[in-house]
Design a protein around this motif. Structure first.
Motif, PDB file in Angstrom:
ATOM      1  N   ALA A  50      -1.733  -5.582  -4.046  1.00 60.19           N
ATOM      2  CA  ALA A  50      -1.734  -6.478  -5.324  1.00 60.19           C
ATOM      3  C   ALA A  50      -0.439  -6.422  -5.936  1.00 60.19           C
ATOM      4  CB  ALA A  50      -2.785  -6.248  -6.262  1.00 60.19           C
ATOM      5  N   ALA A  51       0.118  -5.262  -6.290  1.00 55.01           N
ATOM      6  CA  ALA A  51       1.477  -4.945  -6.903  1.00 55.01           C
ATOM      7  C   ALA A  51       2.473  -5.488  -6.145  1.00 55.01           C
ATOM      8  CB  ALA A  51       1.497  -3.316  -7.156  1.00 55.01           C
ATOM      9  N   VAL A 104      -6.935   2.405  -1.616  1.00 55.31           N
ATOM     10  CA  VAL A 104      -5.707   2.638  -1.994  1.00 55.31           C
ATOM     11  C   VAL A 104      -4.765   1.317  -1.747  1.00 55.31           C
ATOM     12  CG1 VAL A 104      -3.720   4.203  -1.090  1.00 55.31           C
ATOM     13  CG2 VAL A 104      -6.018   5.095  -1.333  1.00 55.31           C
ATOM     14  N   THR A 105      -5.090   0.660  -0.598  1.00 52.75           N
ATOM     15  CA  THR A 105      -4.526  -0.593  -0.025  1.00 52.75           C
ATOM     16  C   THR A 105      -4.432  -1.603  -1.248  1.00 52.75           C
ATOM     17  OG1 THR A 105      -5.381   0.039   2.094  1.00 52.75           O
ATOM     18  CG2 THR A 105      -3.956  -1.674   1.919  1.00 52.75           C
ATOM     19  N   VAL A 106      -5.457  -1.892  -1.811  1.00 53.84           N
ATOM     20  CA  VAL A 106      -5.688  -3.121  -2.546  1.00 53.84           C
ATOM     21  C   VAL A 106      -4.788  -2.892  -3.879  1.00 53.84           C
ATOM     22  CG1 VAL A 106      -7.127  -4.082  -4.528  1.00 53.84           C
ATOM     23  CG2 VAL A 106      -8.205  -3.712  -1.985  1.00 53.84           C
ATOM     24  N   PRO A 107      -4.684  -2.000  -4.604  1.00 51.62           N
ATOM     25  CA  PRO A 107      -3.729  -1.896  -5.560  1.00 51.62           C
ATOM     26  C   PRO A 107      -2.094  -2.172  -5.056  1.00 51.62           C
ATOM     27  CG  PRO A 107      -5.109   0.088  -5.855  1.00 51.62           C
ATOM     28  CD  PRO A 107      -5.323  -0.651  -4.471  1.00 51.62           C
ATOM     29  N   LEU A 108      -1.932  -1.330  -4.021  1.00 52.71           N
ATOM     30  CA  LEU A 108      -0.301  -1.698  -3.439  1.00 52.71           C
ATOM     31  C   LEU A 108      -0.330  -2.880  -3.011  1.00 52.71           C
ATOM     32  CD1 LEU A 108       0.038   1.608  -0.899  1.00 52.71           C
ATOM     33  CD2 LEU A 108       1.596   0.935  -2.811  1.00 52.71           C
ATOM     34  N   VAL A 157       2.320  -9.480  -6.789  1.00 53.55           N
ATOM     35  CA  VAL A 157       2.758  -9.952  -8.141  1.00 53.55           C
ATOM     36  C   VAL A 157       4.341  -9.697  -8.385  1.00 53.55           C
ATOM     37  CG1 VAL A 157       2.449  -9.400 -10.491  1.00 53.55           C
ATOM     38  CG2 VAL A 157       0.386  -9.764  -8.964  1.00 53.55           C
ATOM     39  N   GLU A 190       5.132  -2.493  -7.134  1.00 55.05           N
ATOM     40  CA  GLU A 190       6.097  -3.474  -7.844  1.00 55.05           C
ATOM     41  C   GLU A 190       7.715  -2.997  -7.434  1.00 55.05           C
ATOM     42  OE1 GLU A 190       5.182  -4.236 -12.030  1.00 55.05           O
ATOM     43  OE2 GLU A 190       3.289  -4.597 -10.941  1.00 55.05           O
ATOM     44  N   PHE A 227      -1.083 -13.596  -6.313  1.00 57.33           N
ATOM     45  CA  PHE A 227      -2.416 -13.038  -5.569  1.00 57.33           C
ATOM     46  C   PHE A 227      -2.573 -13.961  -4.356  1.00 57.33           C
ATOM     47  CE2 PHE A 227      -2.936 -11.862 -10.049  1.00 57.33           C
ATOM     48  CZ  PHE A 227      -3.390 -10.832  -9.946  1.00 57.33           C
ATOM     49  N   GLY A 228      -3.473 -13.408  -3.530  1.00 55.81           N
ATOM     50  CA  GLY A 228      -3.837 -14.117  -2.455  1.00 55.81           C
ATOM     51  C   GLY A 228      -3.452 -13.254  -1.013  1.00 55.81           C
ATOM     52  N   LEU A 229      -2.787 -12.325  -1.232  1.00 53.96           N
ATOM     53  CA  LEU A 229      -2.607 -11.130  -0.144  1.00 53.96           C
ATOM     54  C   LEU A 229      -3.758 -10.815   0.275  1.00 53.96           C
ATOM     55  CD1 LEU A 229       0.781  -9.324  -1.182  1.00 53.96           C
ATOM     56  CD2 LEU A 229       0.513 -11.230   0.663  1.00 53.96           C
ATOM     57  N   ILE A 230      -4.798 -10.150  -0.335  1.00 53.74           N
ATOM     58  CA  ILE A 230      -6.000  -9.522  -0.122  1.00 53.74           C
ATOM     59  C   ILE A 230      -6.894 -10.553   0.536  1.00 53.74           C
ATOM     60  CG2 ILE A 230      -7.544  -8.199  -0.788  1.00 53.74           C
ATOM     61  CD1 ILE A 230      -5.979  -7.629  -3.041  1.00 53.74           C
ATOM     62  N   LEU A 235       0.838   4.142  -8.079  1.00 60.31           N
ATOM     63  CA  LEU A 235       0.554   2.948  -7.159  1.00 60.31           C
ATOM     64  C   LEU A 235       0.942   1.664  -7.499  1.00 60.31           C
ATOM     65  CD1 LEU A 235      -2.946   3.634  -5.455  1.00 60.31           C
ATOM     66  CD2 LEU A 235      -0.660   4.101  -4.712  1.00 60.31           C
ATOM     67  N   PHE A 236       0.779   1.322  -8.846  1.00 57.71           N
ATOM     68  CA  PHE A 236       1.293  -0.203  -9.351  1.00 57.71           C
ATOM     69  C   PHE A 236       2.762   0.040  -9.286  1.00 57.71           C
ATOM     70  CE2 PHE A 236      -2.690  -1.521 -11.717  1.00 57.71           C
ATOM     71  CZ  PHE A 236      -3.369  -2.033 -10.419  1.00 57.71           C
TER      72      PHE A 236
END
Lengths: 247, 272
Positions: free
Chosen positions: A203-204, A197-201, A207, A71, A223-226, A66-67
């Motif tokens: 966040a990556a 599942v959405t959060v790691p995607l 960043v 990315e 950061f800040g998208l979530i 996922l990361f």
């Protein structure tokens, strides 16, 4: 071989540490406060083991897939230099991951019951399922919009606190005009849209984008998208409730 | 094996949730970016691990922790337990002390176990070059969530307006933002949304509905909501507060140091 075993052990031990508090809390309340014995202890232990294995595999998969996906996509899109595709991608990612989210469907069903009880829609299956579908699309649109604004912010270097505070002002303003029965659900919908599942995607993605753009700091811009994704649903759901009720 | 059925079902439904996202990403990669994907085998293995892991995680929770947690929420909010037989119908918010304790503990514990928060904490640790500790961030978020859940329970029991609490919370966040270290602000805002996911939402929602059903004068439809919103809002405050405290402590410590040390360290100091 020992090296692999040691890695596996480290991962499992870390997961075990993460799960200890929840087990302790439940055991404490069961024995000391409610003073009831546990029936089905075997089921509990096997369940706890499944949770442990599951969390370990998930974290491993996170690092493996996922990361890197999030990315590498962010890098590739930034290198391609097409703002249009970047925004399209962000919007579709937000919309697509949210519209099928099981937690959202559950909340939408509750919301339909409340709306029917309050007389905003007719109390029939048909009216309720139309309401549920409308609400799900509304929230999905809101998360799509959130990621779009969030990515645009990273590109243009807008101030995050300013945007978030204007979001708060919008939430408060909408609360004043929205029908009271939708407010609780609207507030809660902000939290349920961001899935595991959405959060790691996401966040990556953030960043990755911030680190591939010049003069952007991955920490303050990535950061800040979530945060956007949990703010816009509140505004959109209250708007939806108002529109359904007043029109 | 009565376990195999639900297990296969849950893993399949997890796969069904994840696959559209993956399909979309691969199509995008193929048609828009038009570049081959590196190390496809590794990626594929990772996706299988993610789906399998999340599936097993959910099956285990559903089998072991959720039924117990839900039952507990019901029992703790039940009038019989609260009154312990003797007193009459004197419903006062102070009678619910075990509910607040339970809410605090379960809010903390479920947040620590939340995989989405772990993911963001790992990312933050990597991005900040180790300045933000995975465990420190998670504990800060979990304390916020714990306060949020117990305060949310108090609100349902006391019957106070949800809007007022949220408004005050927003004001606190805005005020904190003015003085908080700039580095932490985006992460703090994000930590609100990641707290409420797979583990926290089902248990917290059950607690809210249980309370709204048993407290006299509350309707589950109107008053049962809002707990998730509280759980979302308070971690922002606690993470900002934690960063502010660390910055303050650093400033105090800095006064006792020689100036040379101070200048070199203030930039690279740990945020959390």
């Amino acid at each position: 071989m020992t090296k692999i075993l040691r890695t596996v052990w480290r991962h499992v031990a870390r997961s075990a540490r993460d799960l200890t508090p929840i087990v302790l809390v439940i055991a404490f309340f069961q024995y000391f406060i409610l003073q009831q014995p546990l029936d089905n202890a075997l089921g509990l232990v096997s369940g706890a083991i499944l949770v442990l294995i599951g969390l370990t595999l998930f974290v491993y998969g996170l690092e493996l897939a996922l990361f890197p996906i999030g990315e590498s996509l962010a890098h590739a899109l930034a290198r391609k230099g097409s703002v249009f595709w970047l925004l399209t991608f962000s919007f579709l990612l937000g919309f697509g991951t949210t519209v099928a989210e099981p937690a959202l469907t559950a909340v939408a069903n509750e919301a339909a019951k409340v709306a029917a009880a309050a007389g905003a829609i007719a109390d029939t299956d048909q009216a309720r399922s139309r309401y549920v579908l409308g609400l799900r699309i509304t929230v999905a649109l809101s998360v799509g919009t959130a990621l779009l604004i969030g990515v645009l912010r990273i590109l243009l270097g807008w101030s995050l606190p300013l945007l978030i505070i204007s979001g708060y002002v919008m939430v408060i303003a909408m609360t004043a005009v929205a029908p009271p029965e939708i407010v609780g659900i609207a507030y809660d919908s902000g939290g349920v849209t961001t899935s595991t599942v959405t959060v790691p995607l996401v966040a990556a993605l953030g960043v990755g984008m911030a680190s591939s753009l010049r003069d952007r700091n991955p920490m303050t811009d990535g950061f800040g998208l979530i945060a956007f994704a949990s703010l816009t649903p509140m505004v959109f759901v209250m708007a939806y409730g108002s529109i359904v009720k007043w029109i | 094996m009565d376990m195999m059925g639900p297990m296969v079902k849950t893993i399949l439904s997890t796969a069904l949730d994840v696959l559209p996202i993956l399909l979309f990403i691969f199509l995008f990669q193929l048609f828009v970016i038009r570049q081959p994907i590196h190390d496809l085998r590794r990626l594929f293995a990772g996706i299988v691990f993610t789906i399998l892991g999340l599936g097993l995680f959910l099956v285990g929770l559903e089998q072991a922790l959720f039924p117990l947690g839900r039952l507990m929420a019901q029992q703790l909010t039940h009038p019989e337990f609260l009154m312990s037989g003797a007193e009459a119908l004197d419903f006062h918010w102070t009678n619910y002390k075990w509910v607040y304790v339970f809410a605090f503990c379960i809010g903390f514990a479920t947040t620590i176990a939340e995989p989405a928060l772990l993911a963001v904490a790992m990312k933050a640790n990597e991005t900040s070059g180790g300045a933000i500790h995975v465990w420190g961030l998670r504990v800060a978020v979990a304390i916020g969530a714990a306060v949020g859940v117990s305060l949310g329970c108090f609100r349902i029991i006391a019957g106070l307006p949800l809007q007022a609490f949220i408004l005050v919370g927003y004001i606190v966040v805005v005020v904190q933002t003015i003085w908080a270290p700039r580095l932490i602000i985006p992460l703090a805002y994000d930590s609100g949304g990641v707290t409420t996911s797979t583990v926290t939402v089902p248990l917290v929602a059950a607690l809210g509905l249980g309370l709204a059903e048993t407290v006299p004068g509350r309707s589950p439809l109107l008053d049962g909501f809002g707990l998730v919103a509280f759980t979302c809002l308070f971690p922002i405050i606690s993470v900002l507060a934690y960063a502010q405290l660390s910055a303050l402590r650093e400033r105090f410590a800095g006064r006792h140091k020689t100036e040379a040390e101070n200048g070199a360290e203030s930039n690279s100091k740990e945020v959390i």
